[in-house]
Write a protein that holds these residues in place. Structure first.
Motif, PDB file in Angstrom:
ATOM      1  N   GLY A 140       0.794  -1.218   0.000  1.00 51.26           N
ATOM      2  CA  GLY A 140       0.000   0.000   0.000  1.00 51.26           C
ATOM      3  C   GLY A 140       0.830   1.273   0.000  1.00 51.26           C
ATOM      4  N   PHE A 141       2.122   1.152   0.235  1.00 48.68           N
ATOM      5  CA  PHE A 141       2.997   2.322   0.243  1.00 48.68           C
ATOM      6  C   PHE A 141       3.752   2.505  -1.077  1.00 48.68           C
ATOM      7  N   ILE A 142       3.576   1.562  -2.004  1.00 47.12           N
ATOM      8  CA  ILE A 142       4.246   1.648  -3.298  1.00 47.12           C
ATOM      9  C   ILE A 142       3.220   1.418  -4.399  1.00 47.12           C
ATOM     10  N   SER A 143       3.653   1.471  -5.664  1.00 52.55           N
ATOM     11  CA  SER A 143       2.734   1.320  -6.792  1.00 52.55           C
ATOM     12  C   SER A 143       2.811  -0.098  -7.341  1.00 52.55           C
ATOM     13  N   ARG A 144       1.725  -0.865  -7.145  1.00 52.80           N
ATOM     14  CA  ARG A 144       1.711  -2.257  -7.593  1.00 52.80           C
ATOM     15  C   ARG A 144       0.307  -2.637  -8.058  1.00 52.80           C
ATOM     16  N   LEU A 243      11.073   4.067 -10.455  1.00 51.72           N
ATOM     17  CA  LEU A 243      11.997   3.015 -10.050  1.00 51.72           C
ATOM     18  C   LEU A 243      11.330   2.045  -9.083  1.00 51.72           C
ATOM     19  N   THR A 244      10.604   2.563  -8.102  1.00 48.74           N
ATOM     20  CA  THR A 244       9.937   1.669  -7.158  1.00 48.74           C
ATOM     21  C   THR A 244       8.874   0.832  -7.854  1.00 48.74           C
ATOM     22  N   THR A 245       8.250   1.389  -8.884  1.00 46.75           N
ATOM     23  CA  THR A 245       7.257   0.616  -9.635  1.00 46.75           C
ATOM     24  C   THR A 245       7.904  -0.549 -10.345  1.00 46.75           C
ATOM     25  N   ARG A 246       9.082  -0.319 -10.937  1.00 38.52           N
ATOM     26  CA  ARG A 246       9.787  -1.405 -11.624  1.00 38.52           C
ATOM     27  C   ARG A 246      10.208  -2.496 -10.634  1.00 38.52           C
TER      28      ARG A 246
END
Length: 253
Positions: A140-144, A243-246
């Motif tokens: 919930g803290f990142i994009s997934r 970058l966090t999404t990747r």
């Protein structure tokens, strides 16, 4: 004795919540889609802990299922002292390739059902006190994809509700683990070391549940079990979202 209602109680974190709460002397209302699994767990806990266990078979993606559980929570003559919104399932991260009917079911189980069950619980708990634990995720803290979006909503809503209803004696806690050794990941074909997930990122279910119950007792709105995940989430705020999404495309949380 206090009474706890747990959704998704047939396995994984839900079953672990049931075992730990029964060990503390709480009576239980167990909710899941599998009658056999619920009956087996109910028999185990009744025999080993001497607690009263009620079973409700319900699919929380269906109107009749979530309505049945909300009705039980709303029964002021048999009040629920602790609600654990744990039911959930994962989908592949490629939203455009997924069946939209599966995505709608996913949204209903992860967002609509917890919202409706919280609404029912607050109607009984306000003034008399109570606790609500919403099982979210560090996702919930990142994009997934939609899983991340659902858990982000649950975290934000829990944080607000914890502040808003503290005056009524109700605490609301979003429990945000990362990868946990449960059947959730096994059903998706994942295990420690698979899809680039290193062994040190996997948590044990008893540890996660203890952290959630401890945070709820302390009135915390959000808890991330383990220092390693807290550090990762703090660090993720310092790098570009692209970058966090990747990175987040690996594994499932």
């Amino acid at each position: 004795m206090p009474t706890a209602l747990i959704t998704g109680a047939s396995a994984g974190l839900g079953a672990e919540f049931a075992r730990q709460l029964a060990a503390r002397g709480a009576d239980l209302v167990l909710v899941a889609r599998s009658q056999d699994a619920l009956d087996a767990l109910a028999a185990e806990l009744t025999a080993s802990r001497g607690v009263v266990v009620e079973v409700i078979v319900a699919d929380l993606a269906r109107e009749d299922g979530v309505g049945r559980v909300a009705s039980r929570i709303s029964d002021a003559q048999r009040p629920i002292d602790l609600l654990v919104n744990n039911a959930g399932f994962g989908l592949p991260l490629q939203f455009a390739d997924n069946d939209i009917a599966d995505e709608v079911r996913h949204l209903r189980v992860h967002v609509e059902a917890p919202m409706r069950l919280m609404h029912a619980a607050l109607g009984v708990m306000r003034g008399r006190g109570g606790r609500i634990v919403n099982v979210a995720s560090v996702a919930g803290f990142i994009s997934r994809s939609t899983y991340s979006a659902c858990k982000r909503w649950l975290i934000g809503f829990s944080r607000w509700a914890n502040d808003e209803y503290a005056r009524d004696g109700v605490t609301v806690t979003a429990l945000c683990p990362g990868f946990v050794h449960t059947t959730f990941h096994e059903r998706m074909g994942l295990g420690a070391g698979e899809e680039g997930v290193p062994a040190f990122l996997w948590l044990d279910a008893p540890y996660v549940v203890r952290a959630g119950l401890r945070a709820a007792a302390r009135g915390r709105g959000v808890v991330i079990p383990s220092l390693r995940y807290r550090a990762m989430i703090a660090g993720s705020r310092l790098v570009p979202r692209s970058l966090t999404t990747r990175i987040a495309r690996r594994g499932r949380m």
